[in-house]
Design an enzyme around this catalytic site. Structure first.
Site, mmCIF file in Angstrom:
data_model
loop_
_atom_site.group_PDB
_atom_site.id
_atom_site.type_symbol
_atom_site.label_atom_id
_atom_site.label_comp_id
_atom_site.label_asym_id
_atom_site.label_seq_id
_atom_site.Cartn_x
_atom_site.Cartn_y
_atom_site.Cartn_z
ATOM 1 N N GLU A 111 42.891 46.622 51.478
ATOM 2 C CA GLU A 111 44.335 46.683 51.684
ATOM 3 C C GLU A 111 44.745 47.801 52.634
ATOM 4 O O GLU A 111 45.665 47.629 53.449
ATOM 5 C CB GLU A 111 45.057 46.840 50.342
ATOM 6 C CG GLU A 111 45.102 45.583 49.506
ATOM 7 C CD GLU A 111 43.808 45.277 48.789
ATOM 8 O OE1 GLU A 111 43.657 44.141 48.263
ATOM 9 O OE2 GLU A 111 42.932 46.173 48.751
ATOM 10 N N HIS A 181 47.951 41.558 37.690
ATOM 11 C CA HIS A 181 48.543 40.481 38.494
ATOM 12 C C HIS A 181 49.995 40.228 38.087
ATOM 13 O O HIS A 181 50.500 39.119 38.238
ATOM 14 C CB HIS A 181 47.732 39.187 38.359
ATOM 15 C CG HIS A 181 46.332 39.304 38.850
ATOM 16 N ND1 HIS A 181 45.321 39.810 38.066
ATOM 17 C CD2 HIS A 181 45.774 38.994 40.047
ATOM 18 C CE1 HIS A 181 44.189 39.798 38.760
ATOM 19 N NE2 HIS A 181 44.439 39.314 39.969
#
Length: 376
Positions: A111, A181
């Site tokens: 990321e 998540h």
């Protein structure tokens, strides 16, 4: 670690070379990748109601926006983990086939590398649309966003900028996501001058706001409520249109209490408003849409009218952006308030799995807070 960095940098150089070749083919002449020529498209806000519309869900609206962005600006690129085959939520389906792998491509699972590459690409005059697969995994990129993207223009005295950077990330609860998540990290980025934070509530909003973010001259973090990817369906104009940033919207008029929220939480709050109406309580519902910089004028005008306010978001209550809104309202509307500012938010715990229903700011929790505030 050195080998990983070297391989990634080599990968970036190859992609940049491929993109330059693609741009030359698209524009029919040699392209200089720089700050000139960024405004290759209109940034005017279009009439949402004009033209044909189609009933689609939220992820399809995101997909439409990305198609429009790539089609209208040859210097727009989409990249991230698995985006070339459509991504885990299918938001990038068909993009690589239509626009080529030089403009829509996968990246390593890194990321900080995704965002760092996006900053460099945007600094060279391009529209860099980076996808973080889940907002929960945006934290490795935190330093790149906060210390690089947000400060790029300021530290150079506006000689350089990475305003063409847009970071997309699915956020929030999904019913079964558990710890990693389901998080809502928007408040972390609302503390950072130099970036914008935008969260849509519906397909029509998602398409118009995302196009505005991509074309905005500032770096933007665009959080997409993944709970609504397939659940939310509405008529969305098929043409290219934009919705203004930093303008809240009163989506339900009322006189007794103001409710303020954003993203997926708006639908829960609207259900609570409908239930409250059965008890004779008139609720005004405001969608903030842009969290930074947020539309204080619209919110404060509503609070001055109703005299009461409730703020709701999925993120934990402590340090959530609702606290900033609350403080601002108390500073500006103190003499108009008839009750303390109420907040109905997520709990101060890690996001649970089996206990998600207890963690979430549900309709009944909001309804109880509405009644308590009105009867204060």
């Amino acid at each position: 670690m050195f080998i990983v960095k070297f391989v990634f940098l080599h990968f970036v150089c190859l992609l940049q070379r491929e993109r330059e070749m693609a741009l030359r083919n698209i524009m029919g002449k040699r392209v200089r990748i720089g700050l000139m020529g960024r405004r290759l498209l209109s940034t005017a806000t279009c009439d949402v109601e004009s033209g044909n519309s189609k009933s689609i869900n939220l992820y399809s609206a995101i997909n439409q926006a990305l198609h429009v962005a790539l089609e209208t600006d040859p210097r727009a690129f989409v990249f991230g983990e698995d985006v070339s085959f459509g991504g885990v939520f299918r938001c990038t389906t068909g993009l690589a086939d239509r626009f080529g792998k030089a403009r829509v491509f996968n990246t390593p699972l890194c990321e900080q590398g995704i965002v760092g590459f996006g900053i460099g690409l945007a600094a060279m005059g391009n529209r860099a649309i980076a996808e973080i697969q889940f907002a929960d995994y945006i934290y490795p990129a935190f330093d790149q966003i906060v210390n690089e993207a947000a400060k790029f223009r300021y530290r150079s005295g506006n000689q350089f900028n990475c305003g063409g950077l847009t970071i997309r990330a699915p956020y929030g609860a999904v019913g079964h996501g558990g710890h990693y998540h389901s998080q809502s990290p928007e408040a972390f980025f609302c503390h950072v001058p130099g970036i914008k934070v935008v969260i849509p509530r519906s397909p029509r909003q998602a398409k118009g706001l995302l196009l505005s973010c991509i074309r905005d001259p500032n770096p933007v973090v665009f959080f997409e409520p993944k709970w609504l990817y397939r659940l939310a369906v509405e008529e969305v104009p098929e043409h290219d249109y934009m919705l203004p940033l930093s303008e809240a919207e009163v989506i339900r008029q009322g006189s007794d209490i103001t409710l303020v929220g954003w993203g997926a939480q708006l639908s829960i709050m609207e259900q609570a408003c409908i239930e409250a109406e059965k008890d004779g309580i008139s609720c005004e519902l405001v969608d903030l849409k842009t969290l930074i910089p947020w539309d204080k004028e619209t919110v404060e005008a509503s609070v001055r009218k109703t005299g009461r306010v409730l703020i709701s978001h999925e993120a934990p209550v402590t340090g959530g952006f609702g606290g900033e809104i609350s403080a601002s309202i108390v500073e500006s509307c103190f003499l108009r308030l008839e009750a303390p500012v109420a907040r109905v938010c997520g709990l101060d715990t890690p996001f649970p799995l089996v206990f998600e229903p207890f963690y979430m700011p549900t309709k009944n929790k909001i309804l109880d807070a509405i009644k308590a505030t009105v009867n204060y």
